[in-house]
Write a protein that holds these residues in place. Structure first.
Motif, mmCIF file in Angstrom:
data_model
loop_
_atom_site.group_PDB
_atom_site.id
_atom_site.type_symbol
_atom_site.label_atom_id
_atom_site.label_comp_id
_atom_site.label_asym_id
_atom_site.label_seq_id
_atom_site.Cartn_x
_atom_site.Cartn_y
_atom_site.Cartn_z
ATOM 1 N N UNK A 76 2.546 41.889 4.655
ATOM 2 C CA UNK A 76 2.182 42.714 5.806
ATOM 3 C C UNK A 76 3.419 43.419 6.357
ATOM 4 N N UNK A 77 3.387 44.765 6.504
ATOM 5 C CA UNK A 77 4.566 45.511 6.979
ATOM 6 C C UNK A 77 5.078 45.037 8.339
ATOM 7 N N UNK A 78 4.163 44.667 9.239
ATOM 8 C CA UNK A 78 4.595 44.204 10.560
ATOM 9 C C UNK A 78 5.329 42.866 10.461
ATOM 10 N N UNK A 79 4.830 41.986 9.592
ATOM 11 C CA UNK A 79 5.502 40.700 9.382
ATOM 12 C C UNK A 79 6.881 40.924 8.771
ATOM 13 N N UNK A 80 6.949 41.811 7.771
ATOM 14 C CA UNK A 80 8.227 42.108 7.115
ATOM 15 C C UNK A 80 9.231 42.649 8.116
ATOM 16 N N UNK A 81 8.791 43.559 8.982
ATOM 17 C CA UNK A 81 9.691 44.150 9.981
ATOM 18 C C UNK A 81 10.175 43.098 10.979
ATOM 19 N N UNK A 82 9.238 42.275 11.466
ATOM 20 C CA UNK A 82 9.598 41.224 12.430
ATOM 21 C C UNK A 82 10.630 40.277 11.823
ATOM 22 N N UNK A 83 10.385 39.834 10.603
ATOM 23 C CA UNK A 83 11.302 38.894 9.954
ATOM 24 C C UNK A 83 12.647 39.544 9.669
ATOM 25 N N UNK A 84 12.627 40.834 9.337
ATOM 26 C CA UNK A 84 13.883 41.542 9.099
ATOM 27 C C UNK A 84 14.772 41.534 10.335
ATOM 28 N N UNK A 85 14.186 41.809 11.489
ATOM 29 C CA UNK A 85 14.971 41.809 12.733
ATOM 30 C C UNK A 85 15.378 40.398 13.139
ATOM 31 N N UNK A 143 16.253 31.547 14.357
ATOM 32 C CA UNK A 143 15.534 32.732 13.845
ATOM 33 C C UNK A 143 15.175 32.613 12.369
ATOM 34 N N UNK A 144 15.992 31.894 11.599
ATOM 35 C CA UNK A 144 15.702 31.715 10.169
ATOM 36 C C UNK A 144 14.435 30.887 9.989
ATOM 37 N N UNK A 145 14.307 29.809 10.754
ATOM 38 C CA UNK A 145 13.106 28.981 10.645
ATOM 39 C C UNK A 145 11.858 29.744 11.095
ATOM 40 N N UNK A 146 11.995 30.565 12.129
ATOM 41 C CA UNK A 146 10.848 31.359 12.582
ATOM 42 C C UNK A 146 10.439 32.347 11.492
ATOM 43 N N UNK A 147 11.446 33.030 10.906
ATOM 44 C CA UNK A 147 11.163 33.977 9.824
ATOM 45 C C UNK A 147 10.553 33.257 8.622
ATOM 46 N N UNK A 196 23.540 36.056 2.416
ATOM 47 C CA UNK A 196 22.458 36.678 1.649
ATOM 48 C C UNK A 196 21.986 37.971 2.308
ATOM 49 N N UNK A 197 21.787 37.940 3.622
ATOM 50 C CA UNK A 197 21.305 39.123 4.333
ATOM 51 C C UNK A 197 22.395 40.190 4.382
ATOM 52 N N UNK A 198 23.642 39.772 4.606
ATOM 53 C CA UNK A 198 24.742 40.740 4.652
ATOM 54 C C UNK A 198 24.918 41.455 3.323
ATOM 55 N N UNK A 202 17.860 54.991 6.942
ATOM 56 C CA UNK A 202 17.971 54.143 5.761
ATOM 57 C C UNK A 202 18.236 52.698 6.148
ATOM 58 N N UNK A 203 19.111 52.481 7.131
ATOM 59 C CA UNK A 203 19.424 51.120 7.576
ATOM 60 C C UNK A 203 18.197 50.458 8.194
ATOM 61 N N UNK A 204 17.479 51.213 9.039
ATOM 62 C CA UNK A 204 16.265 50.682 9.696
ATOM 63 C C UNK A 204 15.218 50.319 8.647
ATOM 64 N N UNK A 205 15.068 51.169 7.643
ATOM 65 C CA UNK A 205 14.086 50.891 6.593
ATOM 66 C C UNK A 205 14.469 49.632 5.820
ATOM 67 N N UNK A 206 15.762 49.454 5.560
ATOM 68 C CA UNK A 206 16.173 48.247 4.836
ATOM 69 C C UNK A 206 15.865 47.000 5.656
ATOM 70 N N UNK A 207 16.154 47.056 6.972
ATOM 71 C CA UNK A 207 15.901 45.895 7.826
ATOM 72 C C UNK A 207 14.408 45.554 7.849
ATOM 73 N N UNK A 208 13.563 46.572 7.954
ATOM 74 C CA UNK A 208 12.138 46.337 8.146
ATOM 75 C C UNK A 208 11.352 46.203 6.841
ATOM 76 N N UNK A 209 11.964 46.598 5.725
ATOM 77 C CA UNK A 209 11.275 46.517 4.437
ATOM 78 C C UNK A 209 12.091 45.740 3.406
#
Length: 428
Positions: free
Chosen positions: A2-11, A37-41, A95-97, A281-288
């Motif tokens: 789900x795009x909304x879940x992906x975006x939330x977890x990215x942030x 935040x990692x456990x929530x994601x 990993x995220x960096x 591009x940065x926002x898209x990477x975070x959310x996708x």
């Protein structure tokens, strides 16, 4: 997903990265704040994982939770629960960096050049995948593999090049998850020592693979990837920067330095080269894009619970499972066990955590343990048909597991000898 879940977890994961770097470089705060935040994601990511991943993670969580409850019943304090809450935040931060570097890779590595054929291009492809993989991890396999498979199915030789070029990175790369887990599981080990001994092993592995490529029938008809110096400067530069930073700030976490260097590099590149479009591009990477690491993030969190549970049980029982003397022989036996566990389908994160939990308390030479864990990680993911990189290559490029196994058993046998010699030389 789900795009909304992906975006939330990215942030959420970006928040974890920011907290971790703030704590490491500015004002120290409890590590578990970056783990929350990692456990929530992870909770949101879990329903979208593959069935096999879910089963393994459930087993890790159940075993870890059992250990924690056992320790609680035997009046241990809360430090093991807090360690669980940290969720391997240092490794996830790295990993995220490092994941942000995919933005650069997709714009600088891909090319419209025709694919050259022959032994020389294949060896250049091996070196290119290795150097890119050292910084970009699995992204290098997908970028190069998709290019090679664009017009015709991938050949087994090309699949082996992708697999080994990537897996050999585990011997030495400070940007690789293997190094992050090793530095965590073998406390007291030094990055510089692991790299100094890991690079010769990597060179031996690359040379052995290059020799096999030269002996491949009809190698002149197999296409390689058009690698050049222009494409490879970035991974070399970042590796040098991280190693230099570690010499200047020896007390700073290597994993934090890797994450900081990666994020700073991509931010400067986006600002100077892409301008306003860089923000998009940065926002898209975070959310996708961040969601592509969902499986690893959840696995690292579950591994933190397992490690805490194992440590809790061992502390409760006051048990020492490590040998009285952890020398070259014990290290080699451990290496063989790690490769064997990989063949059962156990993820290297799990086996490294288990080995570290059992052996680290009694090991007097953490660098020897660290080298062993790195070797076990590399050889395990190369040989096991169940490793993440092998499964990706098998499914994405339609290469059979038994084909890869047939091409790898001689390599693994030879590299076990190389690793044994290296461990013995280190102990002299």
């Amino acid at each position: 997903m789900n795009p909304k879940i992906a975006a939330l977890c990215g942030w959420l994961l970006l928040l974890s990265l920011a907290i971790s770097l703030y704590s490491e470089l500015l004002v120290p705060i409890p590590s578990y704040w970056a783990g929350v935040p990692i456990w929530i994601a992870s909770f949101f990511f879990f329903p979208f994982l593959r069935g096999a991943q879910k089963k393994q993670i459930i087993i890790l969580v159940i075993c870890g939770l059992f250990g924690l409850l056992y320790g609680t019943m035997h009046h241990l304090d809360s430090r093991y629960f807090l360690k669980t809450l940290e969720a391997n935040q240092n490794v996830v931060t790295m990993l995220i960096g490092v994941g942000f570097l995919r933005i650069f890779a997709t714009h600088s590595v891909q090319t419209n050049e025709s694919l050259p054929s022959g032994t020389r291009p294949l060896i250049k492809t091996l070196l290119g995948v290795h150097l890119f993989g050292a910084v970009l991890n699995m992204s290098s396999v997908i970028i190069v593999g998709d290019k090679l498979a664009m017009k015709k199915p991938l050949q087994p030789t090309q699949g082996i090049i992708l697999l080994r070029g990537f897996a050999i990175c585990a011997f030495w790369s400070p940007f690789f998850a293997a190094m992050g887990m090793t530095l965590t599981s073998a406390p007291g080990s030094h990055l510089s020592t692991l790299i100094i001994y890991g690079i010769p092993v990597s060179l031996a592995a690359l040379a052995l693979t290059a020799w096999e490529i030269k002996r491949t029938p009809l190698a002149d008809t197999i296409e390689g990837y058009p690698m050049g110096i222009k494409s490879l400067w970035m991974p070399c530069l970042l590796a040098i920067i991280v190693i230099s930073e570690h010499q200047i700030w020896p007390n700073a976490s290597v994993l934090s330095l890797v994450a900081l260097t990666s994020v700073t590099f991509i931010a400067l590149w986006l600002i100077t080269v892409k301008g306003k479009s860089g923000v998009v591009m940065a926002k898209r990477h975070i959310e996708v894009g961040v969601a592509s690491s969902a499986g690893e993030v959840v696995l690292f969190a579950a591994a933190a619970m397992l490690a805490s549970g194992v440590a809790s049980i061992l502390a409760s029982l006051n048990v020492q499972l490590a040998p009285d003397h952890f020398g070259a022989l014990a290290a080699f036996i451990t290496l063989v066990i790690l490769v064997g566990l990989a063949m059962t389908g156990m993820h290297p994160v799990t086996s490294v955590v288990l080995a570290g939990s059992v052996l680290a308390p009694s090991v007097t030479n953490p660098n020897l343990l660290g080298l062993t864990l790195l070797m076990g990680w590399s050889l395990g993911i190369t040989f096991s048909p169940f490793s993440g990189v092998q499964l990706s290559i098998q499914s994405r490029y339609n290469l059979k597991a038994k084909t890869l196994l047939a091409h790898n058993w001689r390599y693994i046998s030879a590299m076990l000898v190389v690793c044994a010699a290296t461990l013995w030389i280190y102990t002299l």
